[in-house]
Design a protein around this motif. Structure first.
Motif, PDB file in Angstrom:
ATOM      1  N   ASN A 125       0.822  -1.218   0.000  1.00  0.00           N
ATOM      2  CA  ASN A 125       0.000   0.000   0.000  1.00  0.00           C
ATOM      3  C   ASN A 125       0.855   1.266   0.000  1.00  0.00           C
ATOM      4  O   ASN A 125       0.323   2.367   0.062  1.00  0.00           O
ATOM      5  CB  ASN A 125      -0.927   0.018   1.213  1.00  0.00           C
ATOM      6  CG  ASN A 125      -1.920  -1.123   1.184  1.00  0.00           C
ATOM      7  OD1 ASN A 125      -2.379  -1.533   0.118  1.00  0.00           O
ATOM      8  ND2 ASN A 125      -2.238  -1.658   2.341  1.00  0.00           N
ATOM      9  N   GLY A 126       2.174   1.097  -0.039  1.00  0.00           N
ATOM     10  CA  GLY A 126       3.059   2.251  -0.061  1.00  0.00           C
ATOM     11  C   GLY A 126       3.367   2.809   1.317  1.00  0.00           C
ATOM     12  O   GLY A 126       3.931   3.898   1.433  1.00  0.00           O
ATOM     13  N   ASN A 127       3.007   2.076   2.370  1.00  0.00           N
ATOM     14  CA  ASN A 127       3.244   2.540   3.732  1.00  0.00           C
ATOM     15  C   ASN A 127       4.511   1.902   4.301  1.00  0.00           C
ATOM     16  O   ASN A 127       4.827   0.757   3.992  1.00  0.00           O
ATOM     17  CB  ASN A 127       2.065   2.180   4.640  1.00  0.00           C
ATOM     18  CG  ASN A 127       0.786   2.824   4.177  1.00  0.00           C
ATOM     19  OD1 ASN A 127       0.757   3.996   3.833  1.00  0.00           O
ATOM     20  ND2 ASN A 127      -0.284   2.058   4.154  1.00  0.00           N
ATOM     21  N   LEU A 128       5.189   2.653   5.150  1.00  0.00           N
ATOM     22  CA  LEU A 128       6.357   2.133   5.834  1.00  0.00           C
ATOM     23  C   LEU A 128       5.898   1.091   6.850  1.00  0.00           C
ATOM     24  O   LEU A 128       4.970   1.321   7.615  1.00  0.00           O
ATOM     25  CB  LEU A 128       7.088   3.276   6.539  1.00  0.00           C
ATOM     26  CG  LEU A 128       8.540   3.041   6.909  1.00  0.00           C
ATOM     27  CD1 LEU A 128       9.368   2.627   5.698  1.00  0.00           C
ATOM     28  CD2 LEU A 128       9.113   4.299   7.527  1.00  0.00           C
ATOM     29  N   SER A 129       6.517  -0.067   6.820  1.00  0.00           N
ATOM     30  CA  SER A 129       6.106  -1.173   7.674  1.00  0.00           C
ATOM     31  C   SER A 129       7.326  -1.781   8.357  1.00  0.00           C
ATOM     32  O   SER A 129       8.450  -1.619   7.896  1.00  0.00           O
ATOM     33  CB  SER A 129       5.395  -2.227   6.825  1.00  0.00           C
ATOM     34  OG  SER A 129       4.829  -3.222   7.640  1.00  0.00           O
ATOM     35  N   ILE A 130       7.075  -2.477   9.439  1.00  0.00           N
ATOM     36  CA  ILE A 130       8.132  -3.125  10.199  1.00  0.00           C
ATOM     37  C   ILE A 130       8.499  -4.439   9.516  1.00  0.00           C
ATOM     38  O   ILE A 130       7.626  -5.194   9.100  1.00  0.00           O
ATOM     39  CB  ILE A 130       7.666  -3.343  11.647  1.00  0.00           C
ATOM     40  CG1 ILE A 130       7.417  -1.981  12.299  1.00  0.00           C
ATOM     41  CG2 ILE A 130       8.676  -4.154  12.442  1.00  0.00           C
ATOM     42  CD1 ILE A 130       6.630  -2.019  13.569  1.00  0.00           C
ATOM     43  N   GLY A 131       9.784  -4.698   9.413  1.00  0.00           N
ATOM     44  CA  GLY A 131      10.288  -5.879   8.725  1.00  0.00           C
ATOM     45  C   GLY A 131       9.755  -7.176   9.305  1.00  0.00           C
ATOM     46  O   GLY A 131       9.488  -7.278  10.501  1.00  0.00           O
ATOM     47  N   LYS A 132       9.631  -8.161   8.441  1.00  0.00           N
ATOM     48  CA  LYS A 132       9.066  -9.458   8.832  1.00  0.00           C
ATOM     49  C   LYS A 132       9.884 -10.141   9.932  1.00  0.00           C
ATOM     50  O   LYS A 132       9.322 -10.780  10.817  1.00  0.00           O
ATOM     51  CB  LYS A 132       8.936 -10.356   7.611  1.00  0.00           C
ATOM     52  CG  LYS A 132       7.871  -9.871   6.633  1.00  0.00           C
ATOM     53  CD  LYS A 132       7.807 -10.744   5.406  1.00  0.00           C
ATOM     54  CE  LYS A 132       6.842 -10.313   4.331  1.00  0.00           C
ATOM     55  NZ  LYS A 132       6.174  -9.071   4.427  1.00  0.00           N
ATOM     56  N   ASP A 133      11.204  -9.989   9.896  1.00  0.00           N
ATOM     57  CA  ASP A 133      12.040 -10.606  10.931  1.00  0.00           C
ATOM     58  C   ASP A 133      11.779  -9.981  12.299  1.00  0.00           C
ATOM     59  O   ASP A 133      11.746 -10.676  13.318  1.00  0.00           O
ATOM     60  CB  ASP A 133      13.523 -10.528  10.563  1.00  0.00           C
ATOM     61  CG  ASP A 133      13.992  -9.123  10.227  1.00  0.00           C
ATOM     62  OD1 ASP A 133      13.153  -8.239   9.951  1.00  0.00           O
ATOM     63  OD2 ASP A 133      15.220  -8.901  10.233  1.00  0.00           O
ATOM     64  N   VAL A 134      11.537  -8.674  12.333  1.00  0.00           N
ATOM     65  CA  VAL A 134      11.220  -7.988  13.596  1.00  0.00           C
ATOM     66  C   VAL A 134       9.842  -8.422  14.088  1.00  0.00           C
ATOM     67  O   VAL A 134       9.663  -8.727  15.271  1.00  0.00           O
ATOM     68  CB  VAL A 134      11.278  -6.450  13.439  1.00  0.00           C
ATOM     69  CG1 VAL A 134      10.826  -5.752  14.714  1.00  0.00           C
ATOM     70  CG2 VAL A 134      12.673  -6.005  13.039  1.00  0.00           C
ATOM     71  N   LYS A 135       8.874  -8.478  13.161  1.00  0.00           N
ATOM     72  CA  LYS A 135       7.515  -8.884  13.570  1.00  0.00           C
ATOM     73  C   LYS A 135       7.498 -10.325  14.071  1.00  0.00           C
ATOM     74  O   LYS A 135       6.801 -10.641  15.031  1.00  0.00           O
ATOM     75  CB  LYS A 135       6.526  -8.686  12.420  1.00  0.00           C
ATOM     76  CG  LYS A 135       6.204  -7.209  12.197  1.00  0.00           C
ATOM     77  CD  LYS A 135       5.033  -7.025  11.272  1.00  0.00           C
ATOM     78  CE  LYS A 135       5.477  -7.023   9.846  1.00  0.00           C
ATOM     79  NZ  LYS A 135       4.454  -6.559   8.912  1.00  0.00           N
ATOM     80  N   LYS A 136       8.296 -11.178  13.445  1.00  0.00           N
ATOM     81  CA  LYS A 136       8.377 -12.570  13.892  1.00  0.00           C
ATOM     82  C   LYS A 136       8.953 -12.632  15.309  1.00  0.00           C
ATOM     83  O   LYS A 136       8.425 -13.348  16.172  1.00  0.00           O
ATOM     84  CB  LYS A 136       9.245 -13.366  12.921  1.00  0.00           C
ATOM     85  CG  LYS A 136       9.366 -14.835  13.261  1.00  0.00           C
ATOM     86  CD  LYS A 136      10.207 -15.575  12.239  1.00  0.00           C
ATOM     87  CE  LYS A 136      10.365 -17.029  12.603  1.00  0.00           C
ATOM     88  NZ  LYS A 136      11.226 -17.732  11.656  1.00  0.00           N
ATOM     89  N   ALA A 137      10.009 -11.887  15.564  1.00  0.00           N
ATOM     90  CA  ALA A 137      10.618 -11.848  16.898  1.00  0.00           C
ATOM     91  C   ALA A 137       9.647 -11.245  17.913  1.00  0.00           C
ATOM     92  O   ALA A 137       9.544 -11.716  19.054  1.00  0.00           O
ATOM     93  CB  ALA A 137      11.916 -11.042  16.855  1.00  0.00           C
ATOM     94  N   PHE A 138       8.896 -10.232  17.497  1.00  0.00           N
ATOM     95  CA  PHE A 138       7.912  -9.591  18.369  1.00  0.00           C
ATOM     96  C   PHE A 138       6.815 -10.583  18.760  1.00  0.00           C
ATOM     97  O   PHE A 138       6.427 -10.664  19.924  1.00  0.00           O
ATOM     98  CB  PHE A 138       7.324  -8.371  17.646  1.00  0.00           C
ATOM     99  CG  PHE A 138       6.307  -7.601  18.443  1.00  0.00           C
ATOM    100  CD1 PHE A 138       6.641  -7.025  19.654  1.00  0.00           C
ATOM    101  CD2 PHE A 138       5.014  -7.432  17.966  1.00  0.00           C
ATOM    102  CE1 PHE A 138       5.703  -6.293  20.382  1.00  0.00           C
ATOM    103  CE2 PHE A 138       4.081  -6.718  18.679  1.00  0.00           C
ATOM    104  CZ  PHE A 138       4.417  -6.142  19.887  1.00  0.00           C
ATOM    105  N   ARG A 139       6.342 -11.364  17.792  1.00  0.00           N
ATOM    106  CA  ARG A 139       5.320 -12.380  18.081  1.00  0.00           C
ATOM    107  C   ARG A 139       5.831 -13.398  19.093  1.00  0.00           C
ATOM    108  O   ARG A 139       5.103 -13.811  19.996  1.00  0.00           O
ATOM    109  CB  ARG A 139       4.874 -13.088  16.801  1.00  0.00           C
ATOM    110  CG  ARG A 139       3.857 -12.305  15.991  1.00  0.00           C
ATOM    111  CD  ARG A 139       3.213 -13.151  14.904  1.00  0.00           C
ATOM    112  NE  ARG A 139       4.161 -13.650  13.929  1.00  0.00           N
ATOM    113  CZ  ARG A 139       4.572 -12.972  12.864  1.00  0.00           C
ATOM    114  NH1 ARG A 139       4.134 -11.762  12.637  1.00  0.00           N
ATOM    115  NH2 ARG A 139       5.430 -13.506  12.020  1.00  0.00           N
ATOM    116  N   LYS A 140       7.092 -13.797  18.953  1.00  0.00           N
ATOM    117  CA  LYS A 140       7.692 -14.737  19.899  1.00  0.00           C
ATOM    118  C   LYS A 140       7.713 -14.141  21.306  1.00  0.00           C
ATOM    119  O   LYS A 140       7.439 -14.836  22.281  1.00  0.00           O
ATOM    120  CB  LYS A 140       9.139 -15.046  19.492  1.00  0.00           C
ATOM    121  CG  LYS A 140       9.334 -16.322  18.764  1.00  0.00           C
ATOM    122  CD  LYS A 140      10.825 -16.539  18.559  1.00  0.00           C
ATOM    123  CE  LYS A 140      11.122 -17.920  18.069  1.00  0.00           C
ATOM    124  NZ  LYS A 140      12.526 -18.066  17.697  1.00  0.00           N
TER     125      LYS A 140
END
Length: 79
Positions: A46-61
């Motif tokens: 969508n053209g928005n700045l987003s948090i990287g998948k590796d960070v989100k994966k670590a955050f979920r953990k």
């Protein structure tokens, strides 16, 4: 110079969520860009700045299912 990891960025996110009860995407991306570097971010479809998948994966953990993403408000909150 120490290298920051995705886990460290995720820990910052969790600390913010614990302290404030809510973490807005825009606030998080701005802080991450300024303090950890843009390598932890990407521009989504969508053209928005987003948090990287590796960070989100670590955050979920780290939050172990206790936090949820609110799509309409673009923030994380406690479940």
């Amino acid at each position: 110079m120490t290298t920051v990891t995705a886990e460290e960025v995720a820990q910052w996110m969790l600390n913010e969520l614990k302290n404030k009860g809510i973490l807005h995407q825009e606030e998080a991306t701005n802080y991450i860009a300024n303090h950890y570097g843009e390598s932890f971010l990407y521009v989504n479809d969508n053209g928005n700045l987003s948090i990287g998948k590796d960070v989100k994966k670590a955050f979920r953990k780290l939050h172990k299912g206790r936090a949820a993403w609110e799509r309409d408000g673009f923030f994380w909150g406690w479940v």
